[in-house]
Every structure is written in structure tokens, then in C-alpha cells.
Scaffold this active site. Structure first.
Site, PDB file in Angstrom:
ATOM      1  CE  LYS A  21      -2.850   0.775   3.688  1.00 48.12           C
ATOM      2  NZ  LYS A  21      -2.801   2.175   4.149  1.00 48.12           N
ATOM      3  CB  SER A  22       3.781   2.344   2.040  1.00 51.93           C
ATOM      4  OG  SER A  22       3.181   2.381   3.304  1.00 51.93           O
ATOM      5  N   GLY A  93      -4.940   8.151   5.458  1.00 54.05           N
ATOM      6  CA  GLY A  93      -4.016   9.131   6.024  1.00 54.05           C
ATOM      7  C   GLY A  93      -2.832   9.367   5.101  1.00 54.05           C
ATOM      8  CD  GLN A 168       0.540   8.527   6.943  1.00 51.61           C
ATOM      9  OE1 GLN A 168       0.004   9.388   7.632  1.00 51.61           O
ATOM     10  NE2 GLN A 168      -0.025   7.375   6.662  1.00 51.61           N
ATOM     11  CG  ASP A 313       0.881   0.366   9.488  1.00 51.21           C
ATOM     12  OD1 ASP A 313       0.478   1.233  10.299  1.00 51.21           O
ATOM     13  OD2 ASP A 313       1.242   0.640   8.335  1.00 51.21           O
ATOM     14  NE  ARG A 386      -2.359  -1.454   8.655  1.00 47.71           N
ATOM     15  CZ  ARG A 386      -2.058  -1.822   7.413  1.00 47.71           C
ATOM     16  NH1 ARG A 386      -2.125  -3.076   7.053  1.00 47.71           N
ATOM     17  NH2 ARG A 386      -1.687  -0.930   6.512  1.00 47.71           N
TER      18      ARG A 386
HETATM   19  C1  S3P Z   1       2.636   5.098   6.058  1.00 50.50           C
HETATM   20  C2  S3P Z   1       3.250   5.481   7.223  1.00 50.50           C
HETATM   21  C3  S3P Z   1       2.756   5.103   8.555  1.00 50.50           C
HETATM   22  C4  S3P Z   1       1.807   3.919   8.495  1.00 50.50           C
HETATM   23  C5  S3P Z   1       0.794   4.058   7.407  1.00 50.50           C
HETATM   24  C6  S3P Z   1       1.468   4.209   6.052  1.00 50.50           C
HETATM   25  C7  S3P Z   1       3.208   5.568   4.775  1.00 50.50           C
HETATM   26  O1  S3P Z   1       2.063   6.195   9.129  1.00 50.50           O
HETATM   27  O2  S3P Z   1       1.174   3.726   9.738  1.00 50.50           O
HETATM   28  O3  S3P Z   1      -0.050   2.918   7.362  1.00 50.50           O
HETATM   29  O4  S3P Z   1       2.841   5.017   3.718  1.00 50.50           O
HETATM   30  O5  S3P Z   1       4.033   6.489   4.803  1.00 50.50           O
HETATM   31  P1  S3P Z   1       2.850   7.371   9.906  1.00 50.50           P
HETATM   32  O6  S3P Z   1       3.868   7.865   9.004  1.00 50.50           O
HETATM   33  O7  S3P Z   1       1.807   8.391  10.221  1.00 50.50           O
HETATM   34  O8  S3P Z   1       3.387   6.718  11.137  1.00 50.50           O
END
Ligand code: S3P
Length: 426
Positions: A21-22, A93, A168, A313, A386
Site C-alpha cells: 500500500k505505501s 491518512g 507520512q 501497522d 487492521r
Molecule cells: C505510512 C506510514 C505510517 C503507516 C501508514 C502508512 C506511509 O504512518 O502507519 O499505514 O505510507 O508512509 P505514519 O507515518 O503516520 O506513522
């Protein structure tokens, strides 16, 4: 939607999972930023990445599928359309924060919105640095979605020391920084996932325990051919089920093995898990390979605070593994769990208490003791994918099975979860 799960006898076979996903979010955003056509193979099929795609399409990127690859015609440097309709990040997010960085450096103003859960998640963490870079955010006193971003007239280059561990937020700053000749620098005190840096080929150095990354126009993405390795966070659910079910052996092909994401496997190995990986290959600087998991008796360990951002996660499913391991499960230093798709500390503790376990809740984690006393339980997903998947796995380990309420939210990251489980369980 309530879903029932029965106890499984064994887990065997192999799985090919949809893309991480990321990495998928980033491949879509970088393709939309680039001039020309990019190809993405094995893109995540979850709703979150669809939210990012729909936004990129609204901004002017062409998106279609050909030979099972997603083809994105990008808009080029600051080439996004001037549209006044809201850009909906849904539950994601990552979309909201990365796209905030992107929109802070464009020519026009845009409004981002999200669903109820996302509209309650903290955005000050991106608003602060992006405001320092010259963007303006119009929002209410909660500093959350919805907000309107007016881009910086002239992007200011900042050196930003991260007050929290967040990939993020780091990525939002880096992506904004790609729109200026001068360097934007991000300093991290804790290591977080590094896909943005890897995929863009950014310079990253370590100095006195800090990780320093910098971005500038030089690293602005070009059209590319991406292969997205399987999602390691998605695989965590299948891995845990195979480990905790007797007579099981599961192989997961071409899954992301980026070291900033494999903390879950390291922790499980330390707990005594039989997990091996083989055949490391690279795509867009991202390592991937196959993993093989065999049933194992686990023991609980003290989890190192430094590894928390790497396993953030996976904590819901790690908790399930902890319930079946010798000793008591405890997780601390995980305050960030409170601001995920649900308050995951509260969601996990609520469900564990339904089992008759003793649960001590802390601001930054929880500790579990006692034995599973009650069965035939309906767990709550709290609309959090999750949590839904973790308690589905737990149900499959309980003598009388269990149910998960609000199970439809699994489509946020893995709409094929049930289908995959059916193919590997008996
Ligand atoms: C992600 C970073 C994480 C993670 C999210 C995906 C990303 O969040 O929990 O599921 O793709 O950069 P944070 O950066 O807010 O910790």
C-alpha cells in the site's frame, strides 16, 4: 457486515499478494507528477490507493489499465488542473498527508476532505512544516480535514527536525521540496519507512543517530516502470495464522522486504518463529523476495522501543501472536496507535477484554495477562481494517471460532483477504 470465522486445522500453500500500500501510493503520486506515461504492475487493490488514484485523475492525470498494468499519464511539473471540487482522501491518512505536501507546491488552491475517521486524525503534523515552507492551510481549530491548501508563492526551503516518527509527514515535506532548486532537509531521530527516499533515489545520511534526507528539483520523478512488491503488512495476517496453526507451511511470493518494514518478521523470529526469506530482488530500489513460514511455538519478548515505528501497522496482529506465545504480551512506546484509523490501543483492549483476559491499558500501549476464558465472541472492527483482520485471524485460532462486526472495512487495504484465506486454510 458481520462475518463468521471457523477454527482452521492447517494453513498450507502459497500466496501472491497485491502490491504494498505505501509503495503503491507513492508510485501513483510520482507517476501523476511525472511528464509522460508510467506503468505500474501489481498495484495495491485497496480502497486507500483508489482514493489516491481518483485524486490524481481529478488533478488531470490519465489513468487506465492495460495488460493488468495501470498506466498513468502524468501532468508534469506543476501541471495539475485548476479544479474547485473537493479531493476526497476517504479513509487514507497516507493520501491526505502526502498529497498535502504535493499541493503545497502547485499553482492553484485545492480542498482535501476525508471520511469521519480521517477527519478526526491529526493534521497539524503536516500543516506545521508545510506552512513553514510557505503554504497556507484554511481549516478549523481542530487542525484536521477538511482543509484548503493555498500553495506557497515561492517555496521556502526548510531544515525540519521531525518532532514525531512519521513517514507520512517526512514524505509530505520531501515531496513539496521536489519543487525547488534548493535543498529541503528532513532530520529524523527515529527511523521510519523510507519508500519515498528509495523510490526517488534521494541522498540519505546517518549522523550521530539521526537520519538526514534531502530533496530538491534534481530528484523530481520521471515517468517510470514500477513493479510493486507484495504488501508485507497485509502478509502479516497470513504469516501469523500459519505460525499459530499446527501442521502449517505457507509461502508468500515476491513480498516487500524493505528493512524499514520487516520489523514484524524480526520480532517474530526473536519470539521463536520459523520464518525464512529467499531470492532478494530489487524494483525501484525496493527489495523483495519470497518468505516461507512454518508453525512455531512462540515466547513473548520485551519489544525494543526503537523498532516501534517499523512495526506500527503490525501491532494489532502481533498482539494476537502474543496471546498464543509463552509469557505475557506487553507493548509500550506506541502512542501513535491512538491516532491511526481507529484508536488502536482502545480497539485492541476492548476486544481482548471480551475474551475474559486481564488487560491493563496505558497511554502508550497495553499489557495482557490471564487465559482466554470466553468463546463465541463477536469482535468489533471499529471500522479499522487492521483490527478487523487481526480479530478474524484470532477467530480462526479459537476452538469455537468467532465473528467480526463491520468486516467490510478490510477492503481499505486488502479486498481479497477472505479469498486468500480460503485458498490456504483447511
Ligand atoms: C505510512 C506510514 C505510517 C503507516 C501508514 C502508512 C506511509 O504512518 O502507519 O499505514 O505510507 O508512509 P505514519 O507515518 O503516520 O506513522
Amino acid at each position: 457486515m458481520k462475518k463468521e470465522f471457523k477454527k482452521v486445522k492447517s494453513v498450507n500453500g502459497e500466496l501472491d499478494l497485491a502490491g504494498d500500500k505505501s509503495i503503491s501510493h507513492r508510485a501513483v503520486i510520482f507517476s501523476a507528477m511525472a511528464k509522460g506515461k508510467s506503468q505500474i504492475a501489481n498495484l495495491s487493490q485497496g480502497q486507500d490507493v483508489i482514493s489516491t488514484m481518483v485524486i490524481m485523475h481529478k488533478l488531470g492525470a490519465s489513468i487506465y489499465t492495460k495488460d493488468r498494468k495501470v498506466i498513468i499519464g502524468g501532468c508534469g511539473f506543476k501541471g495539475f488542473k485548476n479544479i474547485k471540487t473537493d479531493l476526497d482522501c476517504g479513509n487514507s491518512g497516507t493520501s491526505a498527508r502526502l498529497i498535502s505536501g504535493l499541493l503545497s507546491a502547485q499553482k492553484h488552491s485545492y480542498t482535501l476532505i476525508g471520511d469521519e475517521s480521517l477527519s478526526n486524525r491529526p493534521m497539524k503534523r503536516v500543516i506545521d512544516p508545510l506552512t513553514k515552507m510557505g503554504a497556507e492551510f484554511r481549516t478549523d481549530e481542530n487542525l484536521s480535514l477538511p482543509f484548503t491548501i493555498t500553495p506557497a508563492k515561492e517555496l521556502k526551503n526548510i531544515t525540519y527536525e521531525m518532532p514525531i516518527a512519521s513517514a507520512q509527514v517526512k514524505s509530505a515535506i520531501i515531496i513539496a521540496g521536489l519543487h525547488s532548486d534548493n535543498e529541503t532537509v528532513v532530520i529524523e531521530n527515529e527511523k521510519t519507512r523510507n519508500h519515498t527516499e528509495q523510490m526517488l533515489g534521494l541522498p540519505v545520511k546517518s549522523e550521530s543517530g539521526k537520519i538526514i534526507s534531502s530533496s530538491s528539483l534534481k530528484y523530481y520523478p520521471n515517468a517510470n516502470e514500477y513493479f510493486i512488491p507484495g504488501d508485507i503488512s497485509t502478509s502479516a495476517f497470513h504469516i501469523a495464522l500459519a505460525l499459530l496453526t499446527p501442521n502449517s507451511e505457507l509461502r508468500i511470493n515476491s513480498v516487500s522486504l524493505n528493512p524499514t518494514r520487516t520489523g514484524f518478521i524480526e520480532v517474530l523470529k526473536e519470539m521463536g518463529a520459523n520464518i525464512s526469506s529467499e531470492e532478494i530482488k530489487y524494483s525501484s530500489n525496493e527489495p523483495y523476495g519470497n518468505i516461507v513460514v512454518k508453525s512455531s511455538q512462540l515466547k513473548n519478548i520485551k519489544i525494543d522501543p526503537e523498532i516501534i515505528p517499523n512495526i506500527i501497522d503490525e501491532i494489532p496482529i502481533l498482539t494476537i501472536a502474543g496471546l498464543f506465545a509463552d509469557g505475557e504480551f506487553e507493548i509500550r512506546n506506541s502512542k501513535e496507535l491512538r491516532v491511526k484509523e481507529s484508536d488502536r490501543i482502545e480497539s485492541i483492549c476492548y476486544n481482548l477484554k471480551l475474551l475474559g483476559l486481564q488487560v491493563e491499558e496505558f497511554e502508550d500501549g497495553f499489557a495482557v495477562s490471564g487465559d482466554i476464558g470466553k468463546t463465541n465472541i463477536t469482535f468489533e472492527s471499529f471500522g479499522d481494517h487492521r483490527i478487523a483482520m487481526a480479530f478474524a485471524v484470532l477467530s480462526m485460532l479459537l476452538e469455537d471460532g468467532g465473528e467480526v462486526n463491520g468486516f467490510e472495512c478490510v477492503s481499505i487495504s486488502n479486498p481479497k483477504f477472505e479469498e486468500q484465506l480460503n485458498s490456504i486454510t483447511s
